[in-house]
Scaffold this motif. Structure first.
Motif, mmCIF file in Angstrom:
data_model
loop_
_atom_site.group_PDB
_atom_site.id
_atom_site.type_symbol
_atom_site.label_atom_id
_atom_site.label_comp_id
_atom_site.label_asym_id
_atom_site.label_seq_id
_atom_site.Cartn_x
_atom_site.Cartn_y
_atom_site.Cartn_z
ATOM 1 N N GLY A 138 0.788 -1.222 0.000
ATOM 2 C CA GLY A 138 0.000 0.000 0.000
ATOM 3 C C GLY A 138 0.822 1.275 0.000
ATOM 4 N N GLY A 279 -8.022 0.136 4.385
ATOM 5 C CA GLY A 279 -7.796 -1.213 3.863
ATOM 6 C C GLY A 279 -7.508 -2.240 4.938
ATOM 7 N N ARG A 280 -7.204 -1.778 6.164
ATOM 8 C CA ARG A 280 -6.953 -2.714 7.257
ATOM 9 C C ARG A 280 -8.241 -2.910 8.060
ATOM 10 N NH1 ARG A 280 -3.120 -2.399 3.674
ATOM 11 N NH2 ARG A 280 -1.279 -3.583 4.263
ATOM 12 N N LYS A 295 -8.149 -6.334 4.732
ATOM 13 C CA LYS A 295 -7.257 -7.239 3.999
ATOM 14 C C LYS A 295 -6.743 -8.334 4.932
ATOM 15 C CE LYS A 295 -2.567 -7.173 2.122
ATOM 16 N NZ LYS A 295 -1.339 -6.366 2.094
ATOM 17 N N ASP A 297 -4.814 -11.442 3.636
ATOM 18 C CA ASP A 297 -4.409 -12.135 2.414
ATOM 19 C C ASP A 297 -3.608 -13.412 2.647
ATOM 20 O OD1 ASP A 297 -2.101 -10.997 3.316
ATOM 21 O OD2 ASP A 297 -1.716 -9.776 1.531
ATOM 22 N N GLN A 395 -6.784 -5.663 -1.705
ATOM 23 C CA GLN A 395 -6.941 -4.532 -0.781
ATOM 24 C C GLN A 395 -7.760 -3.395 -1.370
ATOM 25 O OE1 GLN A 395 -3.284 -3.082 0.918
ATOM 26 N NE2 GLN A 395 -4.171 -1.132 1.469
ATOM 27 N N THR A 399 -11.246 -2.121 0.212
ATOM 28 C CA THR A 399 -11.364 -0.718 0.625
ATOM 29 C C THR A 399 -12.552 -0.063 -0.047
ATOM 30 O OG1 THR A 399 -8.975 -0.579 0.966
ATOM 31 C CG2 THR A 399 -10.164 1.497 0.764
#
Length: 406
Positions: A138, A279-280, A295, A297, A395, A399
């Motif tokens: 990111g 995104g977290r 995310k 992954d 991600q 998001t």
């Protein structure tokens, strides 16, 4: 300057963009004729300054450059060794960043959040801090960070270090302090084994102060490798974040900042105001549904979230085609056994392969493939009083889904 970029994966394309926006003349090359240049193509760049070559490297152009940015994946190759021998490796030409007090955050999961926590504390405490690193995580890549750190005066530099770029970053940066969040089963196609990955972290923390997760049995095996080792457990104060795993990230950030001379009350103050990184993992309420999104992954990241609660609906993004090692995410999903599983194309559209894999595992509840984000939102709109998790790979799409639910 005339600068070459060798290798055009994610880092190489980010490096090319970073150099062009600063009006350097760039020769960029990759030997893969089928290289995906979508990152480069999606950005506005000055093509008059770019000499792009796909399918080969022109060594004459590279060795006549004033500096060369090399993809981390090529760091152990002969071409990189020759570039270093000629003293034109970018971080050997631009060296100001090596004089900054530098904190590296690495590990399988939690790197981005921990890096941002440390940055948040230090910058709010009045220090000038530069933050960046792993282009796949990111950030805008290591070259962007090197360039930025050489342009201004900074008190601290915080780097997110991808677990696949340890040797590269050890050479490029003069790292004082390392935070290792955990060692998990990701990128095993690169590391070969968890034992080898542990050895790589052990080599990375040599001659440095290391802050290691005391709950990670592999990290406990290498406590003697660093000059000084500090162990972290869980942060004892409240956070505005979901999950006990974030308490570990916060404690790592707390101990790192204490080691850097920041007062305890200052650290608590700014961790209290810290908000989730885009995104977290984040928790939101939407139309009566409780939704956790972020995310995840790899299987360890997914476990950490799903073990926090029982979700009725799990929505998972797929990895890239070649990342078959990440299919083990579905092994845990099958064991977790949600009432509904939705698969969407997170990075590459391998939804059919993902569906086939979990069917073979014997998952016999409601399985759906939804390919468009708008239809995922429509499905969530029909849910009532459900606990929903949205994660996996992809991600940017995760998001986007999350932003539409706010």
């Amino acid at each position: 300057m005339n600068i070459s970029v060798v290798g055009l994966g994610v880092e190489g394309q980010q490096a090319t963009i970073a150099l062009l926006k600063r009006e350097h003349r760039v020769y960029a090359s990759d030997i893969n004729r089928k290289i995906d240049l979508s990152i480069l193509n999606q950005n506005e760049i000055n093509t008059e300054l770019l000499d792009l070559e796909i399918g080969s490297h022109n060594l004459d152009k590279i060795f006549k450059s004033e500096a060369v940015s090399v993809s981390p994946s090529l760091f152990d190759k002969d071409i990189c060794k020759k570039i270093i021998e000629k003293n034109i490796f970018l971080s050997d030409v631009m060296t100001k960043h090596k004089n900054i007090k530098t904190i590296a955050v690495t590990g399988t999961n939690g790197k981005t959040t921990t890096s941002h926590m440390i940055y948040h504390i230090l910058s709010n405490a009045g220090f000038k801090v530069v933050l960046g690193g792993n282009g796949g995580g990111g950030f805008s890549g290591y070259t962007e960070l090197v360039l930025k750190a050489n342009e201004e005066e900074y008190d601290f530099m915080v780097i997110e270090v991808c677990d696949m770029t340890l040797a590269f970053c050890d050479y490029v940066f003069d790292i004082d302090l390392v935070v290792a969040t955990n060692i998990g089963y990701d990128h095993m196609d690169v590391h070969g084994s968890i034992e080898h990955y542990t050895e790589e972290i052990g080599e990375f923390i040599q001659n440095k102060t290391a802050i290691l997760n005391k709950n990670d049995q592999n990290l406990l095996k290498i406590t003697d490798k660093s000059n000084k080792t500090l162990l972290f457990d869980k942060y004892q104060e409240k956070l505005n974040l979901f999950g006990s795993f974030n308490l570990q990230n916060a404690e790592a950030a707390r101990i790192a900042c204490l080691e850097l001379g920041i007062r305890e009350n200052t650290i608590h103050k700014y961790l209290k105001s810290f908000k989730s990184v885009a995104g977290r993992t984040i928790k939101i309420n939407y139309n009566g549904n409780e939704i956790v999104s972020g995310k995840t992954d790899n299987v360890d990241a997914l476990k950490a979230v799903l073990e926090e609660d029982k979700f009725d609906i799990v929505i998972i993004g797929t990895p890239r085609k070649h990342e078959t090692c990440r299919f083990n995410i579905l092994d845990f999903v099958k064991e977790y056994n949600p009432d509904t599983l939705i698969i969407f194309p997170g990075l590459d559209d391998i939804t059919y392969d993902y569906a086939q894999y979990i069917n073979k595992l014997g998952y016999n509840k409601d399985l759906m493939v939804i390919k468009e984000i708008k239809n995922i939102i429509k499905f969530i709109d029909t849910a009532k009083n459900k606990k929903i998790f949205i994660g996996g790979n992809g991600q940017s799409k995760i998001t986007e889904i999350t932003s539409k639910l706010f």
